[in-house]
Design an enzyme around this catalytic site. Structure first.
Site, short mmCIF file in Angstrom:
data_model
loop_
_atom_site.label_atom_id
_atom_site.label_comp_id
_atom_site.label_asym_id
_atom_site.label_seq_id
_atom_site.Cartn_x
_atom_site.Cartn_y
_atom_site.Cartn_z
N ASP A 93 -1.93 1.68 0.98
CA ASP A 93 -0.75 1.76 0.13
C ASP A 93 -1.22 1.86 -1.32
O ASP A 93 -2.18 1.19 -1.71
CB ASP A 93 0.10 0.49 0.26
CG ASP A 93 0.84 0.40 1.57
OD1 ASP A 93 0.56 1.20 2.48
OD2 ASP A 93 1.70 -0.49 1.70
N HIS A 149 -7.79 1.50 5.67
CA HIS A 149 -7.90 2.06 7.01
C HIS A 149 -8.59 3.42 6.96
O HIS A 149 -8.58 4.10 5.93
CB HIS A 149 -6.50 2.20 7.63
CG HIS A 149 -5.78 0.89 7.77
ND1 HIS A 149 -5.48 0.31 8.98
CD2 HIS A 149 -5.30 0.02 6.83
CE1 HIS A 149 -4.85 -0.84 8.80
NE2 HIS A 149 -4.72 -1.04 7.50
N SER A 252 -7.38 -2.79 -6.54
CA SER A 252 -8.54 -1.95 -6.82
C SER A 252 -8.24 -0.50 -6.47
O SER A 252 -7.10 -0.07 -6.54
CB SER A 252 -9.77 -2.45 -6.05
OG SER A 252 -10.94 -1.93 -6.63
#
Length: 286
Positions: A93, A149, A252
């Site tokens: 995200d 992911h 980050s």
């Protein structure tokens, strides 16, 4: 006219002992003292407007530390992974900082600011594989889901931990600090895929990031020191598209690198647009 508040923000970062501050924050974030961790969690939810309805549990008492809360899992049905065989998905995200074509050995960092591909990955031969390819930079703000992911099926070939600075990675700093992503602490993860060839997922540390963690080796030992290369090519560590590969202990950036002519980015993958983990990000070229 220059953004004076932005310049002041960057100047302050240059003066601060970023590594020391980040490691102190790391210790605090790992505290299992209920009073400390609950206070930190409540403040974070309020300050960053974190949507706890998406979390697998909204009971802050169930998180043993602030870091456990920050790397919380989401409800299983909220981030469906695009199932098309030829699709690349967003690994996280966040907001697209920049995306597009790598100009030989240069990657766009911000408007009129670029940096070296070879410096980013820390190896000329590895950089050569991605010359004139495609890239995408995804910024994870403190309110975002902080697990990363894999964007396509792949086998882990190697990682390279590169020590460096810990500047903030928000848009203001990206516009004012040359070579930001090639200067910050980072973990370069290279994979290979039958349909895609080589591709890289780079986890970039930042100020107050308490650590970069992977599912195959745990927490990367942070801090200044020598570049650390690890070869995994003989260990058959494989992932299916959408599998978790790592996590950040604070906001980050993730950078994706693809070889020339291997993928076509979706039209909505443009600067400032928001993406969710699992949504279609690009198409593998036939």
């Amino acid at each position: 006219m220059m953004n004076h508040s932005g310049e002041l923000f960057v100047a302050l970062q240059r003066l601060l002992p970023k590594h020391t501050l980040s490691r102190l924050i790391a210790k605090l974030a790992e505290s299992e003292n209920p009073s400390i961790k609950n206070l930190l969690i409540k403040r974070a939810i309020k300050t960053f407007d974190i949507n706890m309805n998406e979390a697998i549990t909204d009971d802050i008492e169930s998180y043993k530390s602030f870091n456990a809360f920050f790397t919380r899992k989401l409800k299983s049905d909220l981030r469906p992974v695009d199932k098309a065989v030829n699709s690349i998905i967003s690994p996280a995200d966040g907001a697209i900082s920049q995306a597009g074509k790598i100009s030989k050995n240069k990657i766009l960092q911000a408007k009129n600011v670029d940096y070296s591909l070879n410096q980013l990955v820390g190896d000329t031969l590895q950089g050569k594989r991605y010359e004139n390819g495609e890239f995408a930079t995804i910024y994870l703000s403190p309110k975002d889901y902080h697990r990363v992911h894999i964007p396509a099926d792949g086998q882990l070939l190697s990682t390279r931990y590169i020590p460096g600075e810990l500047f903030s990675v928000n848009q203001t700093t990206a516009e004012l600090v040359p070579g930001l992503f090639a200067r910050n602490e980072r973990l370069v993860c290279e994979f290979t895929s039958q349909t895609l060839g080589h591709f890289s997922v780079i986890l970039v540390g930042a100020m107050l990031v308490a650590g970069i963690e992977t599912v195959w080796s745990g927490m990367e030992k942070p801090g200044p020191g020598a570049v650390r290369d690890t070869d995994y090519s003989d260990q058959n560590i494989t992932f299916s598209k959408g599998d978790e590969i790592g996590r950040f202990k604070f906001g980050s950036t993730v950078i994706l690198l693809f070889p020339e002519n291997s993928v076509a980015l979706e039209k909505h993958i443009q600067c400032s647009n928001l993406v969710n983990m699992g949504e279609k990000f690009a198409t593998i070229n036939a």
